[in-house]
Structure formats: structure tokens, C-alpha cells
Design a protein around this motif. Structure first.
Motif, PDB file in Angstrom:
ATOM      1  N   ARG A   1      26.715  19.611  -7.868  1.00 15.84           N
ATOM      2  CA  ARG A   1      27.113  20.197  -6.589  1.00 15.84           C
ATOM      3  C   ARG A   1      25.922  20.671  -5.766  1.00 15.84           C
ATOM      4  O   ARG A   1      25.850  20.423  -4.559  1.00 15.84           O
ATOM      5  CB  ARG A   1      28.075  21.357  -6.819  1.00 15.84           C
ATOM      6  CG  ARG A   1      28.541  21.973  -5.527  1.00 15.84           C
ATOM      7  CD  ARG A   1      29.492  23.155  -5.761  1.00 15.84           C
ATOM      8  NE  ARG A   1      29.762  23.802  -4.500  1.00 15.84           N
ATOM      9  CZ  ARG A   1      29.006  24.743  -3.958  1.00 15.84           C
ATOM     10  NH1 ARG A   1      27.925  25.162  -4.568  1.00 15.84           N
ATOM     11  NH2 ARG A   1      29.305  25.277  -2.803  1.00 15.84           N
TER      12      ARG A   1
ATOM     13  N   GLU B   1      22.769  19.722  -5.825  1.00 21.16           N
ATOM     14  CA  GLU B   1      21.983  18.588  -5.325  1.00 21.16           C
ATOM     15  C   GLU B   1      22.742  17.838  -4.239  1.00 21.16           C
ATOM     16  O   GLU B   1      22.171  17.471  -3.210  1.00 21.16           O
ATOM     17  CB  GLU B   1      21.636  17.628  -6.475  1.00 21.16           C
ATOM     18  CG  GLU B   1      20.697  18.208  -7.494  1.00 21.16           C
ATOM     19  CD  GLU B   1      21.382  18.955  -8.632  1.00 21.16           C
ATOM     20  OE1 GLU B   1      20.720  19.165  -9.650  1.00 21.16           O
ATOM     21  OE2 GLU B   1      22.563  19.332  -8.515  1.00 21.16           O
ATOM     22  N   HIS B   2      24.010  17.592  -4.463  1.00 23.93           N
ATOM     23  CA  HIS B   2      24.788  16.774  -3.544  1.00 23.93           C
ATOM     24  C   HIS B   2      25.245  17.558  -2.308  1.00 23.93           C
ATOM     25  O   HIS B   2      24.975  17.167  -1.176  1.00 23.93           O
ATOM     26  CB  HIS B   2      26.007  16.198  -4.265  1.00 23.93           C
ATOM     27  CG  HIS B   2      26.779  15.236  -3.440  1.00 23.93           C
ATOM     28  ND1 HIS B   2      27.889  15.616  -2.725  1.00 23.93           N
ATOM     29  CD2 HIS B   2      26.610  13.933  -3.191  1.00 23.93           C
ATOM     30  CE1 HIS B   2      28.375  14.575  -2.077  1.00 23.93           C
ATOM     31  NE2 HIS B   2      27.615  13.542  -2.337  1.00 23.93           N
ATOM     32  N   ASP B   3      25.931  18.677  -2.524  1.00 21.94           N
ATOM     33  CA  ASP B   3      26.541  19.404  -1.408  1.00 21.94           C
ATOM     34  C   ASP B   3      25.565  20.315  -0.660  1.00 21.94           C
ATOM     35  O   ASP B   3      25.611  20.402   0.565  1.00 21.94           O
ATOM     36  CB  ASP B   3      27.709  20.260  -1.902  1.00 21.94           C
ATOM     37  CG  ASP B   3      28.847  19.416  -2.463  1.00 21.94           C
ATOM     38  OD1 ASP B   3      28.848  18.191  -2.247  1.00 21.94           O
ATOM     39  OD2 ASP B   3      29.726  20.005  -3.110  1.00 21.94           O
ATOM     40  N   ILE B   4      24.701  21.009  -1.394  1.00 21.28           N
ATOM     41  CA  ILE B   4      23.827  21.989  -0.759  1.00 21.28           C
ATOM     42  C   ILE B   4      22.527  21.348  -0.257  1.00 21.28           C
ATOM     43  O   ILE B   4      22.138  21.516   0.894  1.00 21.28           O
ATOM     44  CB  ILE B   4      23.484  23.146  -1.730  1.00 21.28           C
ATOM     45  CG1 ILE B   4      24.753  23.779  -2.307  1.00 21.28           C
ATOM     46  CG2 ILE B   4      22.582  24.179  -1.054  1.00 21.28           C
ATOM     47  CD1 ILE B   4      25.709  24.365  -1.303  1.00 21.28           C
ATOM     48  N   MET B   5      21.854  20.590  -1.138  1.00 20.21           N
ATOM     49  CA  MET B   5      20.568  19.993  -0.769  1.00 20.21           C
ATOM     50  C   MET B   5      20.722  18.650  -0.056  1.00 20.21           C
ATOM     51  O   MET B   5      19.752  18.104   0.442  1.00 20.21           O
ATOM     52  CB  MET B   5      19.695  19.833  -2.008  1.00 20.21           C
ATOM     53  CG  MET B   5      19.295  21.156  -2.618  1.00 20.21           C
ATOM     54  SD  MET B   5      18.262  20.953  -4.093  1.00 20.21           S
ATOM     55  CE  MET B   5      16.813  20.176  -3.397  1.00 20.21           C
ATOM     56  N   GLN B   6      21.935  18.098  -0.038  1.00 18.90           N
ATOM     57  CA  GLN B   6      22.207  16.824   0.628  1.00 18.90           C
ATOM     58  C   GLN B   6      21.347  15.682   0.080  1.00 18.90           C
ATOM     59  O   GLN B   6      20.863  14.826   0.830  1.00 18.90           O
ATOM     60  CB  GLN B   6      22.024  16.946   2.149  1.00 18.90           C
ATOM     61  CG  GLN B   6      22.910  17.998   2.782  1.00 18.90           C
ATOM     62  CD  GLN B   6      24.374  17.645   2.751  1.00 18.90           C
ATOM     63  OE1 GLN B   6      24.752  16.570   3.185  1.00 18.90           O
ATOM     64  NE2 GLN B   6      25.199  18.522   2.202  1.00 18.90           N
ATOM     65  N   ILE B   7      21.127  15.677  -1.246  1.00 19.23           N
ATOM     66  CA  ILE B   7      20.371  14.591  -1.876  1.00 19.23           C
ATOM     67  C   ILE B   7      21.210  13.329  -1.823  1.00 19.23           C
ATOM     68  O   ILE B   7      22.393  13.338  -2.177  1.00 19.23           O
ATOM     69  CB  ILE B   7      20.019  14.946  -3.339  1.00 19.23           C
ATOM     70  CG1 ILE B   7      19.190  16.228  -3.417  1.00 19.23           C
ATOM     71  CG2 ILE B   7      19.334  13.776  -4.042  1.00 19.23           C
ATOM     72  CD1 ILE B   7      17.865  16.188  -2.711  1.00 19.23           C
ATOM     73  N   ASP B   8      20.629  12.252  -1.391  1.00 20.63           N
ATOM     74  CA  ASP B   8      21.285  10.944  -1.371  1.00 20.63           C
ATOM     75  C   ASP B   8      20.803  10.176  -2.593  1.00 20.63           C
ATOM     76  O   ASP B   8      19.706   9.617  -2.592  1.00 20.63           O
ATOM     77  CB  ASP B   8      20.936  10.203  -0.077  1.00 20.63           C
ATOM     78  CG  ASP B   8      21.615   8.859   0.033  1.00 20.63           C
ATOM     79  OD1 ASP B   8      22.193   8.369  -0.968  1.00 20.63           O
ATOM     80  OD2 ASP B   8      21.566   8.272   1.129  1.00 20.63           O
TER      81      ASP B   8
END
Length: 102
Positions: free
Chosen positions: A41, A43-50
């Protein structure tokens, strides 16, 4: 979090998944000590890692594990790749999002 809101991650969110993981870890206790399940979460939702374009590269520094996200086509990532991965997704769409550099 209200009563109707599910947690972002974990056994309350995905009980069947965690029941299956518990069964597998119970069946293979020696191997289970080498692995962990991690919610992505932050990495994906907060940091917007693609994860299609970026990969996490970890190092140990002063007793902490530091992960930096780099572009997948970064030559320093490819040239130091080892078999250490953090896998995200389900087969056949699993992606190695973390590698250990030597």
C-alpha cells in the motif's frame, strides 16, 4: 475506519489468501522462515510507485534496510541483479519489485 470500511491490507481484508498462506507456511516451516508477505500500500498508494516501470533496490545501512526505487531500464539495476526478489501480483503476472545488490 468505519465498520463498513475494510482495512487496506491483511487477514481481515483478504482472509482466504492469508488462510492459504498460513497453510503453505505450516507445510514448509523451514522455507517459511526465509519469506514474508508484505502489503504494498505505501509503495503503490502513497508513493505512487509504478511497478511496471520501477523496481525497488535494497541495501543494509546502519542496521536499517533502505529501499530506493529506480527505473527498470537503469543499467546499474540490471548489471547487479541477483536472485533476491520481492514478488508482487499473481501468476502469470508476477513482478520482481525488489532486488538485492552485491
Amino acid at each position: 475506519m468505519t465498520m463498513a470500511t475494510k482495512p487496506a491490507c491483511g487477514p481481515e481484508r483478504d482472509p482466504e489468501f492469508f488462510a492459504a498462506i498460513d497453510e503453505v507456511f505450516g507445510k514448509y516451516p523451514d522455507a517459511a522462515r526465509r519469506y514474508a508477505v508484505s502489503c504494498m500500500r505505501l509503495e503503490h498508494d502513497i508513493m505512487q510507485i509504478d511497478f511496471e516501470k520501477q523496481i525497488g533496490v535494497s541495501r543494509v545501512e546502519d542496521g536499517q534496510i533502505i529501499t530506493e526505487f529506480r527505473e527498470r531500464d537503469d543499467e546499474s539495476v540490471r548489471s547487479h541483479h541477483s536472485a533476491c526478489c520481492k514478488w508482487v501480483g499473481e501468476a502469470p503476472h508476477k513482478t520482481c519489485v525488489e532486488i538485492c545488490l552485491e
